[in-house]
Design a protein around this motif. Structure first.
Motif, PDB file in Angstrom:
ATOM      1  N   ALA A  53       0.841  -1.201   0.000  1.00 11.23           N
ATOM      2  CA  ALA A  53       0.000   0.000   0.000  1.00 11.23           C
ATOM      3  C   ALA A  53       0.874   1.249   0.000  1.00 11.23           C
ATOM      4  N   GLU A  54       0.526   2.212  -0.853  1.00  9.73           N
ATOM      5  CA  GLU A  54       1.275   3.461  -0.905  1.00  9.73           C
ATOM      6  C   GLU A  54       0.881   4.399   0.235  1.00  9.73           C
ATOM      7  N   GLU A  55      -0.370   4.321   0.673  1.00 10.13           N
ATOM      8  CA  GLU A  55      -0.871   5.183   1.741  1.00 10.13           C
ATOM      9  C   GLU A  55      -0.951   4.376   3.037  1.00 10.13           C
ATOM     10  N   VAL A  56      -0.110   4.750   4.026  1.00 14.12           N
ATOM     11  CA  VAL A  56      -0.040   3.960   5.258  1.00 14.12           C
ATOM     12  C   VAL A  56      -1.290   4.102   6.116  1.00 14.12           C
ATOM     13  N   MET A  57      -2.108   5.142   5.862  1.00 14.55           N
ATOM     14  CA  MET A  57      -3.336   5.314   6.639  1.00 14.55           C
ATOM     15  C   MET A  57      -4.568   4.893   5.849  1.00 14.55           C
ATOM     16  N   ALA A  58      -4.360   4.126   4.779  1.00 17.13           N
ATOM     17  CA  ALA A  58      -5.490   3.610   4.008  1.00 17.13           C
ATOM     18  C   ALA A  58      -6.320   2.677   4.887  1.00 17.13           C
ATOM     19  N   PRO A  59      -7.641   2.588   4.654  1.00 20.99           N
ATOM     20  CA  PRO A  59      -8.500   1.754   5.507  1.00 20.99           C
ATOM     21  C   PRO A  59      -8.028   0.314   5.631  1.00 20.99           C
ATOM     22  N   GLU A  60      -7.544  -0.270   4.525  1.00 25.48           N
ATOM     23  CA  GLU A  60      -7.114  -1.668   4.592  1.00 25.48           C
ATOM     24  C   GLU A  60      -5.866  -1.848   5.456  1.00 25.48           C
ATOM     25  N   VAL A  61      -5.158  -0.754   5.716  1.00 26.00           N
ATOM     26  CA  VAL A  61      -3.999  -0.794   6.612  1.00 26.00           C
ATOM     27  C   VAL A  61      -4.397  -0.381   8.023  1.00 26.00           C
ATOM     28  N   PHE A  62      -5.154   0.712   8.121  1.00 28.36           N
ATOM     29  CA  PHE A  62      -5.467   1.271   9.441  1.00 28.36           C
ATOM     30  C   PHE A  62      -6.375   0.366  10.260  1.00 28.36           C
ATOM     31  N   VAL A  63      -7.464  -0.111   9.671  1.00 28.52           N
ATOM     32  CA  VAL A  63      -8.482  -0.822  10.454  1.00 28.52           C
ATOM     33  C   VAL A  63      -7.925  -2.076  11.137  1.00 28.52           C
ATOM     34  N   PRO A  64      -7.207  -2.966  10.420  1.00 23.35           N
ATOM     35  CA  PRO A  64      -6.656  -4.135  11.125  1.00 23.35           C
ATOM     36  C   PRO A  64      -5.630  -3.752  12.198  1.00 23.35           C
ATOM     37  N   THR A  65      -4.833  -2.708  11.910  1.00 22.08           N
ATOM     38  CA  THR A  65      -3.840  -2.273  12.896  1.00 22.08           C
ATOM     39  C   THR A  65      -4.530  -1.685  14.120  1.00 22.08           C
ATOM     40  N   PHE A  66      -5.553  -0.877  13.886  1.00 18.69           N
ATOM     41  CA  PHE A  66      -6.356  -0.328  14.981  1.00 18.69           C
ATOM     42  C   PHE A  66      -6.913  -1.450  15.849  1.00 18.69           C
ATOM     43  N   SER A  67      -7.440  -2.480  15.203  1.00 23.08           N
ATOM     44  CA  SER A  67      -8.031  -3.598  15.938  1.00 23.08           C
ATOM     45  C   SER A  67      -7.000  -4.287  16.824  1.00 23.08           C
ATOM     46  N   GLN A  68      -5.789  -4.473  16.298  1.00 24.54           N
ATOM     47  CA  GLN A  68      -4.744  -5.134  17.075  1.00 24.54           C
ATOM     48  C   GLN A  68      -4.326  -4.302  18.289  1.00 24.54           C
ATOM     49  N   VAL A  69      -4.089  -3.012  18.066  1.00 24.33           N
ATOM     50  CA  VAL A  69      -3.571  -2.166  19.144  1.00 24.33           C
ATOM     51  C   VAL A  69      -4.616  -1.966  20.233  1.00 24.33           C
ATOM     52  N   VAL A  70      -5.849  -1.651  19.847  1.00 24.18           N
ATOM     53  CA  VAL A  70      -6.896  -1.456  20.854  1.00 24.18           C
ATOM     54  C   VAL A  70      -7.199  -2.776  21.560  1.00 24.18           C
ATOM     55  N   GLY A  71      -7.122  -3.879  20.822  1.00 22.28           N
ATOM     56  CA  GLY A  71      -7.284  -5.182  21.467  1.00 22.28           C
ATOM     57  C   GLY A  71      -6.215  -5.438  22.511  1.00 22.28           C
ATOM     58  N   MET A  72      -4.967  -5.021  22.212  1.00 24.38           N
ATOM     59  CA  MET A  72      -3.891  -5.156  23.195  1.00 24.38           C
ATOM     60  C   MET A  72      -4.161  -4.303  24.430  1.00 24.38           C
ATOM     61  N   SER A  73      -4.732  -3.117  24.224  1.00 26.53           N
ATOM     62  CA  SER A  73      -5.039  -2.262  25.377  1.00 26.53           C
ATOM     63  C   SER A  73      -6.118  -2.901  26.246  1.00 26.53           C
ATOM     64  N   GLY A  74      -7.064  -3.594  25.604  1.00 25.45           N
ATOM     65  CA  GLY A  74      -8.047  -4.343  26.377  1.00 25.45           C
ATOM     66  C   GLY A  74      -7.397  -5.467  27.162  1.00 25.45           C
ATOM     67  N   GLY A  75      -6.400  -6.110  26.542  1.00 25.10           N
ATOM     68  CA  GLY A  75      -5.661  -7.153  27.242  1.00 25.10           C
ATOM     69  C   GLY A  75      -4.913  -6.615  28.448  1.00 25.10           C
ATOM     70  N   LEU A  76      -4.427  -5.358  28.348  1.00 20.92           N
ATOM     71  CA  LEU A  76      -3.734  -4.747  29.485  1.00 20.92           C
ATOM     72  C   LEU A  76      -4.689  -4.548  30.658  1.00 20.92           C
ATOM     73  N   ALA A  77      -5.924  -4.143  30.365  1.00 19.67           N
ATOM     74  CA  ALA A  77      -6.916  -3.994  31.432  1.00 19.67           C
ATOM     75  C   ALA A  77      -7.235  -5.343  32.070  1.00 19.67           C
ATOM     76  N   ILE A  78      -7.302  -6.389  31.251  1.00 17.74           N
ATOM     77  CA  ILE A  78      -7.541  -7.733  31.789  1.00 17.74           C
ATOM     78  C   ILE A  78      -6.359  -8.177  32.647  1.00 17.74           C
ATOM     79  N   LEU A  79      -5.133  -7.830  32.212  1.00 18.31           N
ATOM     80  CA  LEU A  79      -3.954  -8.132  33.028  1.00 18.31           C
ATOM     81  C   LEU A  79      -4.047  -7.442  34.385  1.00 18.31           C
ATOM     82  N   ALA A  80      -4.490  -6.182  34.382  1.00 14.03           N
ATOM     83  CA  ALA A  80      -4.671  -5.470  35.649  1.00 14.03           C
ATOM     84  C   ALA A  80      -5.689  -6.188  36.528  1.00 14.03           C
ATOM     85  N   LEU A  81      -6.744  -6.701  35.907  1.00 16.32           N
ATOM     86  CA  LEU A  81      -7.747  -7.467  36.658  1.00 16.32           C
ATOM     87  C   LEU A  81      -7.116  -8.699  37.294  1.00 16.32           C
ATOM     88  N   ILE A  82      -6.276  -9.393  36.542  1.00 18.42           N
ATOM     89  CA  ILE A  82      -5.610 -10.586  37.072  1.00 18.42           C
ATOM     90  C   ILE A  82      -4.709 -10.224  38.251  1.00 18.42           C
TER      91      ILE A  82
END
Length: 471
Positions: A423-452
């Motif tokens: 992809a020439e555009e690094v913020m194109a939807p096909e690049v951003f959306v999966p990356t967004f999902s991974q990073v925000v998912g990791m942040s959710g995992g951090l909250a679960i770690l805090a719960l543990i």
């Protein structure tokens, strides 16, 4: 619960701290006005956040010594002048100096506000009072972005600072009517731990600075490594100074109390996980889903609005449910909400988006009040300034740390995906959306770690009894 003047001033101060989110939406206008590169806009955040982060704890200790009300009044005066300075600064350098003065005065305000809350009510009402304080802060966070967007529709970027000048006038009148400028009836004559304050400010300041700049410099670059080592050395010196000081800035024996160290760690982790929404949420809402800036700001405001409502309710439920149960409930809701938010894309329905943000906000609000109540009650009433400064400092450290972690993860994952797709555009939807999902998912995992990490925690029974039962 009887409402007093100092309590009202503290809550108004909490609202003020949240309103600084109005600045974020003005970043493009500030960039254009000073003719700077987009990469330089980060200094608007860094200059403010770093300054008040390193001064929160010393400000709280100073309040314990000379009176929290008097320090609050000084902070209000300097903050008002800083807003005027920001509004009229003729150059970017002078504007950043104004932001530094705003950060210093915000430390005086936030370093004393929690103490004014707890000292203005009986001990059994402290959780409820802190719930109201947390609610007003969240209301400010929710209102900041939409207010900033509305102001920019009519005036220039200076308006996001100028509109708070009259507010500071109201706050000053309330402080004077409450008698906060008067000398406290009982003055704490303990000397200030100046060496401890200096080494702490140097160590924490450099740590947060490296965290905010490490990605740009390179995490293994000479500059990053050297400053990181200096920060570690300063914190080691701070620890040794505090161990030997007769009246330390931070009593290290506190961390031997059951749950105290863990509570502060959980505070940082919860706020770090939450920052993924503030970091990546605007791009998802505006660039991917096509919402306008004002609509996007209103949608993002759902999370802090939910936090405000949850904080108010939690303060009233602590006596019934207990500190630990509500802490776990909050972290669980926050973790699940972030995981759900990570699945949002351009095709997601508005109810699913709103539901995820509501769950995250409810989680943070349900966590904050019992966490702050425990830390504040762990220190005697003569050290409530230090306790309040510590809660605000750990919150800020979590936010800055979250920015560093999520920014680093996002850039690395985004660049890898864009290369694999060609992809020439690094913020194109096909690049951003999966990356967004991974990073925000990791942040959710951090909250679960805090719960543990709450497993095995036992809040001190005597402390909890003192907190809930007025002597």
């Amino acid at each position: 619960m009887k409402i007093s003047g100092p309590f009202i001033v503290a809550c108004l101060a909490g609202l003020l701290s949240g309103l600084d989110t109005s600045v974020n939406i003005a970043f493009p206008a500030i960039t254009a006005a000073f003719e700077i590169d987009v990469s330089q806009i980060q200094w608007v955040v860094v200059s403010f956040v770093l300054t008040y982060s390193v001064l929160l704890l010393p400000a709280g200790r100073l309040g314990d010594r000379v009176g929290h009300g008097r320090i609050m009044v000084i902070g209000i005066i300097v903050q008002g002048l800083a807003f005027v300075w920001c509004s009229v600064a003729p150059s970017f350098a002078l504007f950043l100096l104004a932001r530094v003065s705003q950060g210093a005065s915000m430390a005086l305000i936030l370093g004393t506000a929690p103490a004014l809350v707890t000292l203005s009510v009986p001990e059994r009402h402290q959780p409820r009072a802190l719930g109201v304080f947390a609610m007003t802060t969240a209301v400010g966070l929710a209102a900041g972005a939409p207010v900033g967007g509305l102001l920019l529709q009519v005036w220039d970027w200076q308006s996001v600072y100028a509109f708070r000048v009259p507010y500071m006038g109201v706050l000053m009148v309330a402080a004077l009517l409450s008698g906060l400028h008067k000398k406290p009836e009982t003055k704490n004559k303990q000397p200030l731990d100046l060496l401890g304050a200096a080494t702490f400010a140097l160590g924490l300041g450099l740590t947060l600075f490296v965290a905010s700049r490490g990605l740009a410099w390179g995490w293994m670059s000479p500059t990053t490594v050297v400053l990181g080592l200096v920060a570690m050395a300063a914190l080691v010196v701070f620890y040794r100074v505090e161990k030997q000081a007769r009246l330390p800035l931070v009593d290290m024996s506190l961390f031997r109390k059951p749950g105290f160290g863990r509570a502060n760690l959980l505070n940082a982790l919860a706020n770090a996980s939450m920052f993924s929404i503030w970091f990546l949420g605007p791009y998802l809402l505006v660039d991917i889903r096509g919402h306008g800036p004002i609509t996007g700001g209103l949608i993002l405001g759902i999370a802090p609005t939910s936090t405000a409502l949850a904080a108010w309710l939690t303060g009233r439920m602590i006596e019934r449910l207990g500190l630990l149960r509500l802490t776990r409930l909050g972290l669980a809701c926050q973790g699940v909400g972030l995981v759900l938010f990570s699945q949002i894309d351009s095709n997601s329905t508005m109810p699913s988006l709103v539901g995820a943000l509501c769950l995250v906000g409810i989680g943070l609000g349900s966590f904050q009040v019992p966490n702050m109540s425990f830390v504040m009650a762990s220190l005697p009433r003569s050290q409530q300034g230090v306790a309040g400064g510590m809660t605000q400092m750990m919150r800020t450290a979590g936010l800055v740390g979250g920015l560093a972690v999520w920014n680093t993860a996002f850039v690395a994952l985004r660049d890898r995906r864009s290369r694999s797709l060609g992809a020439e555009e690094v913020m194109a939807p096909e690049v951003f959306v999966p990356t967004f999902s991974q990073v925000v998912g990791m942040s959710g995992g951090l909250a679960i770690l805090a719960l543990i990490l709450t497993i095995g925690v036992k809040f001190d029974d005597q402390l909890t009894s003192e907190l809930l039962d007025e002597k």
